[in-house]
Design a protein around this motif. Structure first.
Motif, PDB file in Angstrom:
ATOM      1  N   ASP A  86     -28.393  20.966  20.338  1.00  0.00           N
ATOM      2  CA  ASP A  86     -28.397  20.603  21.750  1.00  0.00           C
ATOM      3  C   ASP A  86     -29.565  21.272  22.466  1.00  0.00           C
ATOM      4  O   ASP A  86     -29.452  22.387  22.967  1.00  0.00           O
ATOM      5  N   SER A  87     -30.707  20.591  22.478  1.00  0.00           N
ATOM      6  CA  SER A  87     -31.910  21.157  23.077  1.00  0.00           C
ATOM      7  C   SER A  87     -32.866  20.030  23.450  1.00  0.00           C
ATOM      8  O   SER A  87     -33.027  19.079  22.697  1.00  0.00           O
ATOM      9  N   ASP A  88     -33.500  20.141  24.608  1.00  0.00           N
ATOM     10  CA  ASP A  88     -34.443  19.103  25.030  1.00  0.00           C
ATOM     11  C   ASP A  88     -35.690  19.090  24.164  1.00  0.00           C
ATOM     12  O   ASP A  88     -36.172  18.031  23.762  1.00  0.00           O
ATOM     13  N   GLU A  89     -36.224  20.276  23.859  1.00  0.00           N
ATOM     14  CA  GLU A  89     -37.483  20.358  23.129  1.00  0.00           C
ATOM     15  C   GLU A  89     -37.302  20.471  21.615  1.00  0.00           C
ATOM     16  O   GLU A  89     -38.242  20.229  20.854  1.00  0.00           O
ATOM     17  N   LEU A  90     -36.108  20.861  21.176  1.00  0.00           N
ATOM     18  CA  LEU A  90     -35.870  21.070  19.747  1.00  0.00           C
ATOM     19  C   LEU A  90     -34.692  20.240  19.247  1.00  0.00           C
ATOM     20  O   LEU A  90     -34.033  20.587  18.272  1.00  0.00           O
ATOM     21  N   ASN A  91     -34.424  19.147  19.926  1.00  0.00           N
ATOM     22  CA  ASN A  91     -33.305  18.283  19.614  1.00  0.00           C
ATOM     23  C   ASN A  91     -33.471  17.665  18.228  1.00  0.00           C
ATOM     24  O   ASN A  91     -34.473  17.011  17.949  1.00  0.00           O
ATOM     25  N   GLN A  92     -32.469  17.859  17.341  1.00  0.00           N
ATOM     26  CA  GLN A  92     -32.563  17.322  15.987  1.00  0.00           C
ATOM     27  C   GLN A  92     -31.212  17.375  15.293  1.00  0.00           C
ATOM     28  O   GLN A  92     -30.334  18.164  15.656  1.00  0.00           O
ATOM     29  N   TRP A  93     -31.041  16.517  14.285  1.00  0.00           N
ATOM     30  CA  TRP A  93     -29.861  16.561  13.448  1.00  0.00           C
ATOM     31  C   TRP A  93     -30.071  17.603  12.355  1.00  0.00           C
ATOM     32  O   TRP A  93     -31.157  17.722  11.805  1.00  0.00           O
ATOM     33  N   VAL A  94     -29.017  18.346  12.055  1.00  0.00           N
ATOM     34  CA  VAL A  94     -29.098  19.366  10.997  1.00  0.00           C
ATOM     35  C   VAL A  94     -28.904  18.677   9.651  1.00  0.00           C
ATOM     36  O   VAL A  94     -27.888  18.021   9.426  1.00  0.00           O
ATOM     37  N   PRO A  95     -29.874  18.789   8.731  1.00  0.00           N
ATOM     38  CA  PRO A  95     -29.762  18.103   7.442  1.00  0.00           C
ATOM     39  C   PRO A  95     -28.714  18.735   6.537  1.00  0.00           C
ATOM     40  O   PRO A  95     -28.286  19.879   6.756  1.00  0.00           O
ATOM     41  N   ASN A  96     -28.310  18.018   5.501  1.00  0.00           N
ATOM     42  CA  ASN A  96     -27.315  18.503   4.547  1.00  0.00           C
ATOM     43  C   ASN A  96     -27.787  19.798   3.883  1.00  0.00           C
ATOM     44  O   ASN A  96     -28.947  19.918   3.492  1.00  0.00           O
ATOM     45  N   GLY A  97     -26.869  20.749   3.766  1.00  0.00           N
ATOM     46  CA  GLY A  97     -27.169  22.021   3.113  1.00  0.00           C
ATOM     47  C   GLY A  97     -27.729  23.078   4.037  1.00  0.00           C
ATOM     48  O   GLY A  97     -27.909  24.224   3.627  1.00  0.00           O
ATOM     49  N   TYR A  98     -27.982  22.717   5.301  1.00  0.00           N
ATOM     50  CA  TYR A  98     -28.603  23.650   6.234  1.00  0.00           C
ATOM     51  C   TYR A  98     -27.666  24.070   7.360  1.00  0.00           C
ATOM     52  O   TYR A  98     -26.758  23.331   7.743  1.00  0.00           O
ATOM     53  N   ASN A  99     -27.898  25.265   7.885  1.00  0.00           N
ATOM     54  CA  ASN A  99     -27.342  25.712   9.152  1.00  0.00           C
ATOM     55  C   ASN A  99     -28.504  25.856  10.127  1.00  0.00           C
ATOM     56  O   ASN A  99     -29.626  26.154   9.718  1.00  0.00           O
ATOM     57  N   ALA A 100     -28.243  25.650  11.404  1.00  0.00           N
ATOM     58  CA  ALA A 100     -29.295  25.790  12.415  1.00  0.00           C
ATOM     59  C   ALA A 100     -28.859  26.822  13.451  1.00  0.00           C
ATOM     60  O   ALA A 100     -27.686  26.858  13.841  1.00  0.00           O
ATOM     61  N   VAL A 101     -29.811  27.650  13.859  1.00  0.00           N
ATOM     62  CA  VAL A 101     -29.549  28.629  14.918  1.00  0.00           C
ATOM     63  C   VAL A 101     -30.570  28.396  16.024  1.00  0.00           C
ATOM     64  O   VAL A 101     -31.781  28.445  15.783  1.00  0.00           O
ATOM     65  N   LEU A 102     -30.073  28.108  17.223  1.00  0.00           N
ATOM     66  CA  LEU A 102     -30.935  27.870  18.381  1.00  0.00           C
ATOM     67  C   LEU A 102     -30.948  29.119  19.248  1.00  0.00           C
ATOM     68  O   LEU A 102     -29.901  29.608  19.664  1.00  0.00           O
ATOM     69  N   PHE A 103     -32.144  29.629  19.505  1.00  0.00           N
ATOM     70  CA  PHE A 103     -32.316  30.808  20.347  1.00  0.00           C
ATOM     71  C   PHE A 103     -32.960  30.378  21.663  1.00  0.00           C
ATOM     72  O   PHE A 103     -34.029  29.759  21.656  1.00  0.00           O
ATOM     73  N   THR A 104     -32.335  30.716  22.778  1.00  0.00           N
ATOM     74  CA  THR A 104     -32.876  30.400  24.100  1.00  0.00           C
ATOM     75  C   THR A 104     -33.116  31.698  24.856  1.00  0.00           C
ATOM     76  O   THR A 104     -32.212  32.529  24.974  1.00  0.00           O
TER      77      THR A 104
END
Length: 249
Positions: A86-104
């Motif tokens: 959930d990000s305007d500039e870094l909006n993307q689907w997380v691919p299989n096998g990955y975790n995503a961490v968004l830092f604001t």
């Protein structure tokens, strides 16, 4: 009543009675089947709720882990495969096998973000960072400055020449490293824009892997235009309308 008619009625009654009693086991089987189906449905529902609860617990633990490490400098949000960051500039689907961490960044005047994608099975990490700062913001010298700093850092070993892509709107500086302290291999791509802002694409791996495959694996479904452009430029891929000159030193 004739004997023939009586016989017919007796047979008919027997058939009706037999039919009634025959339908009872059939209905019982149907009811039993429904009960089994309902039980299975309830079990599946409970299992889904349990998985969802476990996922949310894992999300909270990961967010707390990063929050403890970073303090109040960043707000942390964790996403799992199949979820949308959930990000305007870094909006993307997380691919299989990955975790995503968004830092604001928790700065009233600065809400820049970075997103980190990690795959524990492949032992790779990649991130796109709009929070990173560099001192030299001159497009004609910044790459040489960054490369010199990397080469004079005793905890690192530079593994490649610096590659510089110079374009109308930005310049992209790239090189590969080996961190002696962590024994990790890194690829760094700095894109400096004319307004002095920066996008930073970085990969880390346990083994000396091809950074291109790591970036493509981690960021195949980027939606936000700014992040998508940063990723493609880090791969040395430019649109037909973008003219970039490549040099190495």
């Amino acid at each position: 009543m004739t004997k023939k008619k009586l016989t017919y009625l007796t047979i008919l009654s027997a058939c009706i009675v037999a039919g009634v009693f025959a339908s009872i086991p059939s209905q019982a089987v149907s009811d039993e089947g429904k009960s089994k189906a309902m039980i299975m449905l309830e079990k599946a529902k409970a299992a889904r709720l349990e998985r969802k609860k476990a996922l949310e617990n894992k999300r909270s633990e990961m967010e707390q882990y990063y929050q403890d490490k970073l303090g109040s400098k960043y707000k942390v949000n964790v996403y799992f495969e199949g979820e949308m960051v959930d990000s305007d500039e870094l909006n993307q689907w997380v691919p299989n096998g990955y975790n995503a961490v968004l830092f604001t960044q928790n700065d009233a005047d600065n809400k820049n973000q970075k997103v980190l994608l990690s795959n524990s099975e492949k032992m790779v990490t990649a991130y796109v960072d709009f929070t990173k700062e560099i001192k030299d913001k001159d497009q004609s010298t910044f790459c040489k400055t960054l490369y010199k700093l990397a080469k004079t850092n005793h905890s690192q070993k530079v593994l490649s020449k610096a590659t510089l892509y110079t374009g109308k709107d930005s310049s992209v500086c790239q090189f590969a490293l080996h961190d002696k302290n962590t024994n990790l291999f890194a690829f760094e791509s700095y894109e400096l824009y004319k307004d002095g802002s920066l996008s930073y694409v970085h990969t880390l791996s346990k083994n000396e892997q091809d950074y291109i495959s790591i970036i493509k694996s981690a960021f195949p479904r980027v939606v936000a235009d700014k992040a998508r452009k940063a990723v493609s430029h880090s791969l040395g891929e430019f649109l037909a309308t973008e003219t970039y000159k490549k040099t190495q030193f």
